[in-house]
Design an enzyme around this catalytic site. Structure first.
Site, PDB file in Angstrom:
ATOM      1  N   LYS A  81      -7.462   0.258  32.408  1.00  0.00           N
ATOM      2  CA  LYS A  81      -8.261  -0.876  31.925  1.00  0.00           C
ATOM      3  C   LYS A  81      -8.598  -1.894  33.018  1.00  0.00           C
ATOM      4  O   LYS A  81      -9.679  -2.467  33.025  1.00  0.00           O
ATOM      5  CB  LYS A  81      -7.552  -1.570  30.758  1.00  0.00           C
ATOM      6  CG  LYS A  81      -7.577  -0.722  29.500  1.00  0.00           C
ATOM      7  CD  LYS A  81      -6.923  -1.420  28.336  1.00  0.00           C
ATOM      8  CE  LYS A  81      -6.810  -0.448  27.175  1.00  0.00           C
ATOM      9  NZ  LYS A  81      -6.162  -1.034  26.006  1.00  0.00           N
ATOM     10  N   TYR A 131       1.652   2.735  17.940  1.00  0.00           N
ATOM     11  CA  TYR A 131       1.680   3.396  16.640  1.00  0.00           C
ATOM     12  C   TYR A 131       2.171   4.824  16.846  1.00  0.00           C
ATOM     13  O   TYR A 131       2.188   5.334  17.968  1.00  0.00           O
ATOM     14  CB  TYR A 131       0.271   3.417  16.002  1.00  0.00           C
ATOM     15  CG  TYR A 131      -0.769   3.969  16.938  1.00  0.00           C
ATOM     16  CD1 TYR A 131      -1.458   3.121  17.793  1.00  0.00           C
ATOM     17  CD2 TYR A 131      -1.000   5.337  17.024  1.00  0.00           C
ATOM     18  CE1 TYR A 131      -2.366   3.626  18.709  1.00  0.00           C
ATOM     19  CE2 TYR A 131      -1.917   5.844  17.941  1.00  0.00           C
ATOM     20  CZ  TYR A 131      -2.596   4.982  18.770  1.00  0.00           C
ATOM     21  OH  TYR A 131      -3.485   5.482  19.692  1.00  0.00           O
TER      22      TYR A 131
END
Ligand code: NDP
Length: 275
Positions: A68, A220
């Site tokens: 990123k 998650y």
């Protein structure tokens, strides 16, 4: 016959990524003709991979761990929120082949919290665990919801302080160590560390979560994460993981690329039913 537009997600590792499935579901739902694939791209191959993708006519891409910040550096222009966050998760290939960088992580998180889970952030005391790329992306959009304050706690104290300094003009933001927050309480604790990925947990005081407080793990998995379990065992009103955020940030990226906003509720429901 119209040809397919190509999209991709770069990251390393990438084989666990749900993004191809999510974007394929969005495309079916909105009847957009596109393909979306995952590509394993370590940091050292990023420049080559991105140049090839653009050369071959690719329309847009997502970047995930560990790319990123590199994507932020590589973008030819940046949205306002990406400028601030110094992290880019969505690149849009412009007509002239240049790359516009944006960051949809924060919008995704805020949409999941406030719309999908009806959690109000107004005047809430928010604790962010971790000071990496994900934390950078979420602070701005969280601050737009006027919380009472945001505290960033990180294992490496300097990174938390750098982050709070960079965002301080947005409101009451403080960077500190885990030790510094032992006596404090928060209405919302966001786990933006990558500790869950290895089943670890930052050192959290037993009394950290206020009555009726909410825990949210940006990570998650098919099973509840270590932090989600921590929330459940500390009487959290809700203890959630980041699947909803993942779908919402993807919807925002899809909108930037295609100008059409997919409906997310059914897709989150579907992905939840598959765990
Ligand atoms: P980074 O690698 O940039 O940052 C990791 C952070 O975690 C650092 O602050 C690091 O602390 C901290 N950390 C790592 N291990 C531990 C540990 N054992 N104990 C305490 N702190 C630890 O990662 P990202 O910010 O990019 O991602 C963070 C998490 O957010 C990941 O789990 C990622 O999957 C998730 N994420 C989910 C999204 C979604 O859509 N649901 C979107 C974006 C991210 P230090 O600085 O001391 O090294």
């Amino acid at each position: 016959m119209s040809k397919l537009d190509h999209y991709t997600v770069f990251g390393h590792p990438i084989n666990h990524s749900k993004s191809p499935r999510i974007h394929t579901l969005f495309a079916e739902q909105t009847q957009q003709k596109l393909s979306y694939e995952a590509q394993d791209v370590p940091a050292e191959s990023f420049e080559n991979a991105i140049n090839n993708f653009v050369k071959n006519g690719g329309k847009g891409l997502n970047c995930t761990v560990p790319l990123k910040e590199l994507a932020w550096q590589r973008a030819d222009s940046l949205s306002e929120r990406a400028k601030f966050s110094k992290a880019v998760n969505t690149l849009i290939v412009q007509k002239d082949g240049s790359l516009l960088g944006d960051n949809t992580d924060g919008l995704g998180l805020v949409a999941d919290l406030t719309i999908n889970h009806q959690i109000s952030l107004l005047n809430s005391r928010i604790l962010i665990l971790g000071a990496g790329g994900a934390s950078r992306g979420i602070i701005g959009p969280l601050m737009e919801k006027s919380p009472a304050k945001i505290v960033i706690a990180n294992r490496t104290l300097e990174k938390a302080i750098t982050l709070s300094d960079e965002f301080s003009e947005l409101g009451d933001i403080l960077g500190c160590s885990y030790d510094d927050i032992k006596e404090q309480q928060f209405d919302l604790i966001l786990n933006a560390t990558s500790a869950s990925l290895t089943g670890d947990l930052p050192p959290l005081a037993e009394t950290l979560l206020a009555d009726n407080g909410v825990c949210y793990d940006l990570a998650y998995g098919n099973e509840p994460t270590t932090f989600v379990k921590w929330g459940l065992s500390h009487n959290a009103a809700k203890s959630l993981d980041g699947l909803g955020m993942l779908v919402e940030q993807a919807a925002e990226a899809f909108y930037l690329w295609r100008g059409v906003r997919p409906e997310t509720a059914n897709i989150i429901k579907l992905l939840n039913s598959e765990r």
